[in-house]
Design a protein around this motif. Structure first.
Motif, mmCIF file in Angstrom:
data_model
loop_
_atom_site.group_PDB
_atom_site.id
_atom_site.type_symbol
_atom_site.label_atom_id
_atom_site.label_comp_id
_atom_site.label_asym_id
_atom_site.label_seq_id
_atom_site.Cartn_x
_atom_site.Cartn_y
_atom_site.Cartn_z
ATOM 1 N N SER B 352 0.835 -1.193 0.000
ATOM 2 C CA SER B 352 0.000 0.000 0.000
ATOM 3 C C SER B 352 0.873 1.247 0.000
ATOM 4 C CB SER B 352 -0.903 -0.002 1.240
ATOM 5 O OG SER B 352 -1.730 1.122 1.228
ATOM 6 N N ALA B 354 0.439 5.887 -0.666
ATOM 7 C CA ALA B 354 -0.507 6.997 -0.775
ATOM 8 C C ALA B 354 0.034 8.011 -1.773
ATOM 9 C CB ALA B 354 -0.740 7.630 0.584
ATOM 10 N N SER B 381 -5.078 6.571 -0.931
ATOM 11 C CA SER B 381 -4.384 5.316 -0.675
ATOM 12 C C SER B 381 -4.500 4.403 -1.898
ATOM 13 C CB SER B 381 -5.004 4.639 0.549
ATOM 14 O OG SER B 381 -4.332 3.434 0.816
#
Lengths: 162, 444
Positions: B352, B354, B381
């Motif tokens: 992950s 952002a 995100s």
């Protein structure tokens, strides 16, 4: 002719790459060469003249960081060990440095590895035992980091070579 | 959710998970749907089918498929004889460069002869050097008519013909600027029959080349043949390579939308998508609820990524590179393997990051990209998967979990990022219905 995504060819080239880099390491005493990576301080003076900028030296614990800001606005960084060998180079700015000059004897290995696996038009990503390189080349900017693992002084984190 | 996304999802559902089926199906679905937005006319064909098929035999030669290169077909015609046209397949789409470049070797002799280079006021033919990360492309400019679709045409547009036969030798400062003496002058060396650069900018070099000579840019040659020698010249903005979409005769000139399907994390033999011309200009290219990410207004490319607590202000959304390129603690492939530089986790990893827009950047005294303006807009995100590069089926062209080490201070969101997404590119100085934001920006 040129190795592109030719996987077998990189493996075949490795002995040659190793030989080239060993030569660079063996010959790493100061000498009049128009090269930098793997070469001595003389090459830095020449780089400075070619780039047309002042050499700003920052002493670190185990090496000296030389930063030359070229007239184009691109800064070239050269990492010089206590033995006087350039073991890493990096740059960032609007223009791309002359890698034949900056990489010296490592240039051929760089070219071979850069074309050993196709990545696209903006990226070079090399992680071989002899040479590690990351280059991001966009239309109006360029940045990159390249080092020879065998020449990096003990205790220097390679992630800090930017 | 925007109409483009919702219809794309329909197309994906219709094609089940087999990304190799039903190429271009999205466009016909889209044109049949109605919309209350903007300028109306739904009969304009503003879509180009995208294929990710690993390339042609001439492109890949003995090297197997090229993963994650997205291709479209483009038609070019001679301005002097507008019926003298040729459709060029396997032209790669790139969101991080600008202009149309075609390999001279794929053009038929009749069209090639009808595309002489433009000349300087002194009568000298104009050539260009296009430096890339791994080589350079050299060749004359040509002034051509471009047909992206039957309805989307542009007249007398400067393009580059990439050529190394019967042309002047490449200038030394082109090789220096590229940092490489590797010519990318054939479909095999380039990985495509051409490049369709639809980045956020309107010209490839921009004001710098208009103001002064920039090594590795534009040249005037004493002859267009191998006897010629070439010197750096300045080029006005209008004479530089133009963003082909921005100069279309239609109203779809403010940007593009790129839709690629979802692909299984283990990959697929091929994938099909759609390139939409215009943003918010037709019933099928509405910005909808996409989040806007401003890109820096100087270079027209950078936005911000936060990954594992590290700020990467020199990040890009880059369809011209074929993997996620970023630095990570993910297990790399063995350094002596064919995939050295790529990631080889033992199982597919869910990662992950952002992404956020940024209004301007600069290179600091150390040559590091630094944010000189402000980070703008929503921080979004993004989840992505990284698979084992050595485990992929080598005959698969669509690899959504292909990842490799990248450059410090940067996350290069290459083509895998574009799967299962609608990505909007809005050009510098342009805006799109549904937002007051002025480009350059990207949105998804």
């Amino acid at each position: 002719m040129h190795p592109l995504r030719s996987k077998p060819r990189l493996t075949a080239l490795l002995p040659r790459i190793t030989a080239v880099l060993l030569c660079a390491a063996v010959l790493a005493t100061p000498r009049p060469a128009h090269s930098a990576l793997g070469a001595g301080l003389d090459s830095l003076v020449q780089d400075q003249q070619l780039l047309g900028g002042a050499d700003v030296v920052t002493p670190m614990t185990t090496y000296d960081l030389h930063e030359i800001r070229a007239a184009s606005g691109t800064t070239v960084r050269e990492y010089v060990s206590r033995q006087g060998t350039v073991f890493a180079v990096g740059w960032g700015g609007p223009s791309h440095p002359n890698l034949q000059q900056l990489l010296g004897n490592s240039y051929a290995a760089y070219q071979a590895a850069a074309h050993a696996n196709r990545r696209g038009h903006h990226i070079v990503s090399i992680d071989t035992p002899d040479l590690v390189a990351s280059v991001l080349r966009l239309q109006r900017t360029s940045s990159g980091q390249i080092y020879v693992p065998a020449l990096v002084p003990p205790g220097v984190a390679t992630a800090s070579l930017r | 959710m925007s109409r483009v996304i919702s219809v794309a999802l329909l197309a994906i559902a219709a094609g089940a998970l087999c990304a190799c089926g039903g190429g271009g199906g999205g466009s016909s679905l889209l044109t049949s749907s109605s919309s209350g937005s903007s300028s109306g006319a739904t009969s304009v064909v503003n879509t180009l089918p995208i294929t990710i098929d690993g390339g042609t035999a001439a492109i890949v030669q003995a090297d197997g498929v090229i993963p994650n290169f997205a291709y479209v077909s483009v038609t070019i015609c001679a301005t002097s004889s507008p019926a003298n046209c040729q459709t060029i397949d396997h032209v790669q789409i790139d969101t991080q460069s600008v202009g149309l470049r075609i390999m001279g070797s794929v053009l038929n002799s009749s069209l090639l002869a009808a595309l002489p280079p433009p000349t300087t006021s002194g009568g000298q033919p104009v050539f260009e050097c296009a430096p890339f990360a791994d080589g350079y492309s050299w060749g004359p400019l040509a002034t051509a008519n471009i047909e992206l679709t039957s309805d989307e045409t542009a007249s007398s547009v400067p393009i580059q013909i990439i050529e190394d036969v019967n042309v002047p030798a490449v200038p030394a400062d082109c090789v220096d600027a590229a940092g490489s003496d590797y010519p990318e002058s054939t479909p095999a060396s380039f990985g495509a029959n051409g490049l369709l650069g639809v980045g956020t900018l309107l010209q490839d070099c921009g004001p710098d080349c208009a103001a002064e000579t920039i090594p590795g840019s534009y040249y005037a040659c004493t002859s267009a043949t191998s006897s010629g020698t070439c010197s750096d010249i300045t080029m006005s903005l209008a004479a530089q390579l133009q963003n082909p979409v921005a100069v279309l005769a239609s109203s779809d000139t403010n940007g593009v939308a790129i839709v690629l399907p979802a692909v299984s994390s283990t990959g697929a033999a091929s994938a099909s998508g759609t390139l939409y011309l215009g943003v918010g200009t037709e019933s099928n290219n509405a910005l909808g609820s996409a989040t806007i990410f401003e890109v820096d207004n100087l270079y027209g490319q950078f936005l911000d990524t936060q990954y594992t607590g590290v700020d990467l202000p020199g990040s890009v959304l880059d369809m011209g590179s074929n993997a996620y390129y970023f630095n990570s603690s993910i297990v790399p492939c063995p350094t002596n393997s064919d995939y050295s530089g790529f990631y080889c986790p033992s199982s597919t990893l869910a990662e992950s990051a952002a992404i956020q827009g940024e209004s301007s950047v600069t290179f600091d005294a150390q040559g590091q990209i630094a944010v000189s303006g402000v980070r703008t807009g929503t921080q979004e995100s993004v989840n992505f998967d990284i698979g084992n590069a050595e485990s992929f089926n080598t005959s698969f062209a669509a690899l959504p979990t292909y990842g490799a080490t990248g450059s410090s201070g940067s996350f290069d969101w290459g083509l895998p990022f574009f799967y299962n997404k609608t990505l909007f590119v809005v050009f510098q100085g342009k805006s799109a219905a549904g937002s007051s934001q002025v480009g350059p920006y990207m949105a998804f």
